[in-house]
Design a protein around this motif. Structure first.
Motif, PDB file in Angstrom:
ATOM      1  N   ASN A 102      41.364  54.610  46.669  1.00  9.91           N
ATOM      2  CA  ASN A 102      40.470  54.508  45.515  1.00  9.91           C
ATOM      3  C   ASN A 102      40.132  55.926  45.035  1.00  9.91           C
ATOM      4  OD1 ASN A 102      37.525  54.842  44.587  1.00  9.91           O
ATOM      5  ND2 ASN A 102      37.982  52.707  44.084  1.00  9.91           N
ATOM      6  N   SER A 160      34.886  51.397  45.064  1.00  6.94           N
ATOM      7  CA  SER A 160      35.080  50.007  45.497  1.00  6.94           C
ATOM      8  C   SER A 160      35.286  49.937  47.002  1.00  6.94           C
ATOM      9  CB  SER A 160      36.268  49.357  44.777  1.00  6.94           C
ATOM     10  OG  SER A 160      37.377  50.207  44.781  1.00  6.94           O
ATOM     11  N   ASP A 193      38.457  45.447  41.275  1.00  3.94           N
ATOM     12  CA  ASP A 193      38.632  46.460  42.323  1.00  3.94           C
ATOM     13  C   ASP A 193      40.106  46.854  42.455  1.00  3.94           C
ATOM     14  OD1 ASP A 193      36.023  47.030  43.100  1.00  3.94           O
ATOM     15  OD2 ASP A 193      35.916  45.278  44.394  1.00  3.94           O
TER      16      ASP A 193
END
Ligand code: PLP
Lengths: 431, 179
Positions: free
Chosen positions: A213, A218, A278
Motif C-alpha cells: 500500500n 488500508s 482497498d
C-alpha cells in the motif's frame, strides 16, 4: 513483436493484471464497488457455484478490482496466482486453514511479527493446530523440530526486532527433502527487494498494509502461490472436499488447487475479504513500489549509519550495516538493501533503559508515533512503553524485547530533516 | 471461445517434465494455437460423474462453445452429447483429442488419433508417457502433456484472471481477452 518477451519488474508494476476494457477504455483500474454480479442464466449460475465455470459470483469470493491487484502482485512475486485478504493476519489464517486439518502441526521461526506469533501460539490452538517455534539462527533447530505431523515451515524474509535474514537455501532444501511447503512472510522486503519464490519458498504472503500500500491507507493482506509445490499427496489439498460434493482440488485444478481451495473454502467461509476500494489503493501503491523502495533503502541506510556512529547509541540491528551477523546473507537475498525497518537501543540514562527510550520518543518531532510500518512517512515505536507496557522487565526479556528498544520505519522525508530530528531528540534527553 | 492477441511469457508450474520437455510439450504458443483454432474436441475417458476432473473439463469446454464429443464405451450419453466407444467411430473430423487415461493406455489412443487424422493430442494433468508423445510428434500431431485444458483455456482467455491467476498477458491496448 516478440511473442515471448519477459517484461521487466517496473513494467509489470504498472500493467500486469489490467487490460483496458473495450467498452470504456478506462486507463485507471475501475473500482467495482459491488456486492453481487448479474448471472447470464440459472444454468450458468449453477455452473459457477459448482466451480465448473470461472467467474464472479459475490465479492466475498472474488471481485474485478481485486483480481487486478491479485494478478499484479502474483506477477511481481513470480507466482502462478494470488488471493487478496482483509489483512495480513487474515492471509496467515487462510493459508494455514487451507493447508492444515485439526491435529496437524507446523514449524515456525521465532523471529516473527508479534501479532503473528500470538495468532500461531494462541488462536490456532482453538483450531487444534499446533505451532513449534524454533530459533532460526541455527538450521539444526529446524531439522530437529520436523516430525511426521509437520505440514508447513514458516518464516519472515526479515525478522524483527533482530533484523535477521531468513536462511532461504538452508530451510528450503530441508522443506524439499521432507516434502513440506515453505511459507514466507515477505512484508518487510516487498517483492522489489526480495522474491522468496526464486529462493525455494513455495508460498509467499504479505501484510499488504505495509510497503505494498505504501501510504498507510488500508489494512490488507495477500497470499501468492508459486504453483510448484507437489500437492498430489498432501492431505488437505488432495482429499475430497465435502462442501463441493467430493471435488478433489488437486485433481481438478492441478497446480492451482491450493489457491482455488483457499478462495472457495477458506476465504468464502471466514469472510476475511478485502474491499474493492482497498484493492484499488493497493494497485496504486504497487505502481510506485520500486521508486519508493529505492528511496526507503537509501534513507534507512543513512539513518542507521548516523545512529551507529552516535555516541549515545548502544546498538543497531540492521542487516544493511556491515557488522550485522546476516550482512552477507542480506547482500545475497536482498541485493538492493535490507528494507527500511530496524531497531536500535540508546545507552540507558540514569540506569533506566525503559524511561530513556520513552523520553527519546516523546522528543521526536518528525517521526510519527504509530503502530504501523512501511508508510511513506517515517514511523517510530517504543514497545516497552506502548504495545508491551504492561510487561515487567523480566517478562520483556522473555518476549525478547529489550526495554530500550526503539523500532524505526524510515520513510521518504528529506534525509537531513530525519537526521536533524534524531539529533535534536538526543540533545533534548541528554539535557 | 478463442483468445486475445496480446503478448505472454512463460511461468513454470508443478510438472513432472524437464525444462526441455516443457518447451516441447507445454509450449504456450502451441497451447494457444490449439485453443484458438479447435472447434471439435473428443474427450477420451470422459466421466459422467459430476465430481470428476474430466467432467469439469468437458462441461467447461462445452459452455465455452467447443463441440465436445465424449469417448466412453460404457455410456450412451454424457453432458447431453452422444457417446462413442472409440475415436474411429466418430463420424466428424476431430481437432483435438483430450485424454483422461492411464499413461500405459496412451499409445493405443494415439494410434487411433493418428488413424482419424486428429490435429493434436492433449494428455491431461498427471499423464506422462514420453514414448507415446514422441510417436504423436513423429506422425505430425501437436502434443500437449501434463496440462489441464480447462485451466489453460481459463488462464489465457481471462476466466481464471477472476480467480487471481497470473495469466502473464501484458498489454496497454484496449483488447478484449473475452472474445
Ligand atoms: C511482518 C508482518 N506480518 C504480518 C503482519 C500483520 O498484518 P496486518 O496488520 O495487515 O493484519 C504485520 C503487521 O504489522 C507484519 O509486520
Amino acid at each position: 513483436m516478440s511473442e515471448k518477451r519477459k517484461f521487466g519488474f517496473e513494467t509489470r508494476m504498472l500493467h500486469a493484471g489490467h487490460i483496458p476494457d473495450s467498452y470504456s477504455g478506462s486507463r485507471a483500474v475501475p473500482i467495482y464497488q459491488t456486492a453481487g454480479y448479474v448471472f447470464d442464466s440459472p444454468e450458468y449460475a449453477a455452473s459457477l457455484f459448482e466451480l465448473k465455470q470461472y467467474g464472479n459470483i459475490y465479492t466475498r469470493i472474488s471481485n474485478p478490482t481485486t483480481a487486478v491487484f491479485e494478478e499484479r502482485i502474483a506477477s511481481l512475486e513470480g507466482g502462478t496466482g494470488a488471493l487478496a485478504t482483509a489483512s495480513g493476519q487474515a492471509a496467515q489464517l487462510i493459508t494455514m486453514m487451507t493447508l492444515m486439518n485439526p491435529g496437524d502441526e507446523f514449524v515456525a521461526s521465532s523471529h516473527l511479527y508479534g501479532g503473528t506469533y500470538t495468532q500461531f501460539e494462541h488462536t490456532f490452538k482453538k483450531l487444534s493446530i499446533k505451532v513449534h517455534f524454533v530459533d532460526p539462527m541455527d538450521i539444526k533447530n529446524w531439522e530437529k523440530a520436523i516430525t511426521p505431523k509437520t505440514r508447513v515451515l514458516y518464516g519472515e524474509t526479515i525478522g524483527n526486532p533482530q533484523g535477521s535474514v531468513f536462511d532461504f537455501e538452508g530451510v528450503s532444501s530441508l522443506a524439499k527433502a521432507n516434502g513440506i511447503p515453505l511459507i514466507i512472510d515477505n512484508t518487510l522486503a516487498s517483492p522489489y527487494l526480495c522474491r522468496p519464490l526464486e529462493w525455494g519458498a513455495d508460498i509467499v504472503l504479505h501484510s499488504a498494509t505495509k510497503f505494498i500500500n505504501g501510504h498507510g491507507t488500508s489494512i490488507a493482506g495477500v497470499i501468492i502461490d508459486s504453483g510448484k509445490f507437489d500437492f498430489s499427496n498432501y492431505p488437505a489439498i488432495s482429499s475430497p472436499s465435502i462442501p463441493y460434493h467430493n471435488l478433489n482440488f488437486y485433481e481438478t485444478f492441478g497446480h492451482y488447487g491450493f489457491l482455488m481451495k483457499a478462495r472457495c473454502e477458506s476465504l468464502r467461509d471466514t469472510g476475511a475479504t478485502i474491499s474493492p476500494f482497498d484493492s484499488f489503493l493497493l494497485i496504486q501503491g504497487l505502481e510506485s513500489l520500486s521508486v519508493r523502495m529505492d528511496r526507503h533503502v537509501q534513507n534507512a541506510l543513512a539513518v542507521a549509519t548516523f545512529l551507529k556512529n552516535h555516541p549515545m547509541v548502544d546498538w543497531v540491528n540492521f542487516a544493511s550495516l556491515p557488522d550485522h551477523v546476516h550482512h552477507a546473507r542480506a547482500k545475497k537475498y536482498l541485493p538492493k538493501g535490507a528494507g527500511s525497518v530496524f531497531a536500535f537501543g540508546i545507552k540507558a540514562l540514569n540506569n533506566n533503559p525503559r524511561e530513556t527510550g520513552k523520553k527519546f520518543l516523546e522528543n521526536l518531532e518528525l517521526f510519527s508515533h504509530v503502530a504501523n510500518l512501511g508508510d511513506c512517512k517515517s514511523l517510530v515505536i517504543h514497545p516497552a512503553s506502548t504495545t508491551h507496557q504492561q510487561l515487567s522487565d523480566e517478562e520483556l526479556k522473555r518476549a525478547n524485547i529489550k526495554p530500550e528498544l526503539i523500532r524505526l520505519s524510515v520513510g521518504l522525508e528529506t534525509i537531513d530533516d530525519l537526521l536533524w530530528d534524531l539529533e535534536q531528540a538526543f540533545h533534548a534527553i541528554s539535557r | 471461445m478463442g483468445l486475445g492477441t496480446s503478448l505472454s511469457c512463460d511461468i513454470s508450474m508443478n510438472t513432472r517434465l524437464s525444462a526441455d520437455e516443457i518447451r516441447k510439450y507445454q509450449n504456450s504458443e502451441l497451447i494457444r494455437k490449439l485453443l484458438n483454432g479447435a472447434k471439435t474436441i473428443a474427450i477420451v475417458g470422459l466421466s459422467d460423474k459430476k465430481e470428476r476432473a474430466s467432467n469439469f473439463v468437458g462441461s467447461y469446454l462445452k459452455s465455452e462453445g467447443y463441440t465436445v464429443i465424449p469417448v466412453n464405451p460404457l455410456k450412451q450419453e454424457i453432458l447431453g452429447e452422444k457417446c462413442y466407444p472409440d475415436l474411429a467411430s466418430i463420424p466428424v473430423p476431430v481437432d483435438v483429442v483430450d485424454v483422461f487415461r492411464r499413461p500405459d493406455e496412451i499409445v493405443g489412443v494415439i494410434q487411433e488419433a493418428i488413424a482419424i487424422k486428429a490435429k493434436a493430442i492433449w494428455m491431461q494433468l498427471g499423464i506422462v508417457n514420453r514414448d507415446a508423445a514422441e510417436l504423436a510428434v513423429k506422425n505430425g500431431l501437436g502434443v500437449v502433456m501434463d496440462r489441464c485444458m480447462k485451466m489453460e483455456h481459463g488462464r489465457y482467455n481471462g476466466n481464471l484472471h477472476w480467480a487471481g491467476m497470473n495469466t502473464e498477458i501484458i498489454t496497454a491496448k484496449k483488447v478484449s481477452r473475452f472474445i
